[in-house]
Scaffold this motif. Structure first.
Motif, short mmCIF file in Angstrom:
data_model
loop_
_atom_site.label_atom_id
_atom_site.label_comp_id
_atom_site.label_asym_id
_atom_site.label_seq_id
_atom_site.Cartn_x
_atom_site.Cartn_y
_atom_site.Cartn_z
N PRO A 181 0.81 -1.22 0.00
CA PRO A 181 0.00 0.00 0.00
C PRO A 181 0.85 1.28 0.00
O PRO A 181 1.03 1.89 1.05
CB PRO A 181 -0.77 -0.13 1.31
CG PRO A 181 0.20 -0.85 2.23
CD PRO A 181 1.05 -1.73 1.35
N SER A 182 1.37 1.69 -1.16
CA SER A 182 2.08 2.95 -1.27
C SER A 182 1.09 4.08 -1.55
O SER A 182 -0.12 3.84 -1.68
CB SER A 182 3.10 2.87 -2.41
OG SER A 182 4.14 1.96 -2.10
N ASP A 183 1.60 5.30 -1.64
CA ASP A 183 0.75 6.44 -1.95
C ASP A 183 -0.01 6.19 -3.25
O ASP A 183 0.56 5.73 -4.25
CB ASP A 183 1.60 7.71 -2.07
CG ASP A 183 0.76 8.97 -2.12
OD1 ASP A 183 0.10 9.20 -3.15
OD2 ASP A 183 0.76 9.71 -1.12
N LEU A 184 -1.29 6.52 -3.27
CA LEU A 184 -2.15 6.22 -4.41
C LEU A 184 -1.87 7.08 -5.64
O LEU A 184 -2.47 6.88 -6.69
CB LEU A 184 -3.63 6.36 -4.01
CG LEU A 184 -4.11 5.34 -2.97
CD1 LEU A 184 -5.57 5.60 -2.61
CD2 LEU A 184 -3.93 3.92 -3.49
N ALA A 185 -0.95 8.03 -5.51
CA ALA A 185 -0.54 8.79 -6.69
C ALA A 185 0.17 7.88 -7.69
O ALA A 185 0.28 8.22 -8.87
CB ALA A 185 0.36 9.95 -6.29
N LEU A 186 0.66 6.75 -7.20
CA LEU A 186 1.32 5.76 -8.05
C LEU A 186 0.47 4.50 -8.10
O LEU A 186 0.16 3.91 -7.08
CB LEU A 186 2.71 5.44 -7.50
CG LEU A 186 3.74 6.57 -7.64
CD1 LEU A 186 4.85 6.41 -6.61
CD2 LEU A 186 4.31 6.58 -9.05
N GLU A 187 0.07 4.12 -9.30
CA GLU A 187 -0.78 2.95 -9.47
C GLU A 187 -0.01 1.67 -9.14
O GLU A 187 1.08 1.46 -9.66
CB GLU A 187 -1.29 2.88 -10.91
CG GLU A 187 -2.23 1.72 -11.19
CD GLU A 187 -2.68 1.68 -12.63
OE1 GLU A 187 -3.12 0.60 -13.07
OE2 GLU A 187 -2.60 2.72 -13.31
N PRO A 188 -0.57 0.82 -8.29
CA PRO A 188 0.14 -0.41 -7.92
C PRO A 188 0.49 -1.27 -9.13
O PRO A 188 -0.34 -1.49 -10.01
CB PRO A 188 -0.86 -1.12 -7.01
CG PRO A 188 -1.72 -0.04 -6.46
CD PRO A 188 -1.84 0.97 -7.56
N TYR A 189 1.73 -1.70 -9.17
CA TYR A 189 2.26 -2.64 -10.16
C TYR A 189 2.35 -2.07 -11.59
O TYR A 189 2.74 -2.80 -12.50
CB TYR A 189 1.44 -3.94 -10.19
CG TYR A 189 1.34 -4.62 -8.87
CD1 TYR A 189 2.47 -5.07 -8.20
CD2 TYR A 189 0.10 -4.83 -8.25
CE1 TYR A 189 2.38 -5.71 -6.96
CE2 TYR A 189 -0.01 -5.48 -7.04
CZ TYR A 189 1.14 -5.91 -6.39
OH TYR A 189 1.05 -6.55 -5.17
#
Length: 216
Positions: A181-189
């Motif tokens: 769960p990183s910052d949502l500004a970056l889309e996972p994967y």
């Protein structure tokens, strides 16, 4: 080609195996998943280095490789589990259950020694494995030659799988896959070039600075 395994020091491998062996099936560590794991089915995998991008380096960074600091060794701890026929026709599943960080020992000896620094069973364990699985399917990864790192940027709550291209000394062809769960500004994967990833991280850092200024 694809993702080539890193080559950790032999002493670091010995240290992680020793630390894991002590905890597998050991009721003295009741909060650890290793305490209930099958000793004969647990092994270490995917040795890689941890890279750290400090807040003070973010804003002026032009290249991710120049700004980040390469640190300790990290290993995934895997448990092989037998699938039932109802699940997937039987077979074996390799489940990541922990990540072990190995650090240089403070002991003064003629040879460098290592010891367990951290044993983590949080969401980035499975996320690392999933990111590797997805990355191995990318055409540029299949056709290239990469080394995996775990990049952590704690000031902006971002952690990513960082694939460094062996054939590009500047890092322009590096790929990053953000781990949840990183910052949502970056889309996972989502695979990103190093420059594009750094742009987003720098935007997040500016927001952190702005928030502190507003609160002050």
């Amino acid at each position: 080609m694809a993702i080539h395994p890193s080559d950790p020091p032999a002493a670091a491998v010995v240290a992680v195996k020793r630390a894991v062996a002590i905890r597998v099936g050991n009721p003295k560590f009741p909060r650890s998943r290793l305490s209930t794991a099958n000793r004969d089915a647990v092994f270490i995998s995917l040795p890689h280095r941890i890279a750290y991008l400090a807040f003070g380096k973010i804003r002026r960074a032009e290249k991710l490789r120049a700004a980040a600091t390469i640190g300790n060794w990290r290993f995934l701890v895997i448990e092989a589990k037998r699938r039932t026929a109802a699940d997937d026709g039987g077979g074996e599943e390799q489940e990541p259950i922990a990540a072990a960080t190995i650090v240089k020992s403070a002991a003064t000896t003629y040879e460098t020694t290592y010891e367990l620094g951290d044993l983590n069973e949080g969401p980035f364990v499975a996320a690392t494995s999933e990111a590797i699985r997805r990355a191995e399917k990318l055409p540029e990864v299949r056709e290239g030659r990469f080394e995996a790192f775990l990049l952590t940027v704690p000031a902006v709550h971002v952690t990513a799988l960082w694939l460094q291209d062996y054939q590009d000394c500047h890092g322009d062809a590096d790929l990053l896959l953000t781990l949840p769960p990183s910052d949502l500004a970056l889309e996972p994967y989502r695979p990103m070039a190093a420059a594009a990833f750094l742009d987003v991280v720098q935007d997040l850092a500016r927001k952190v600075t702005s928030d502190h200024a507003t609160r002050g």
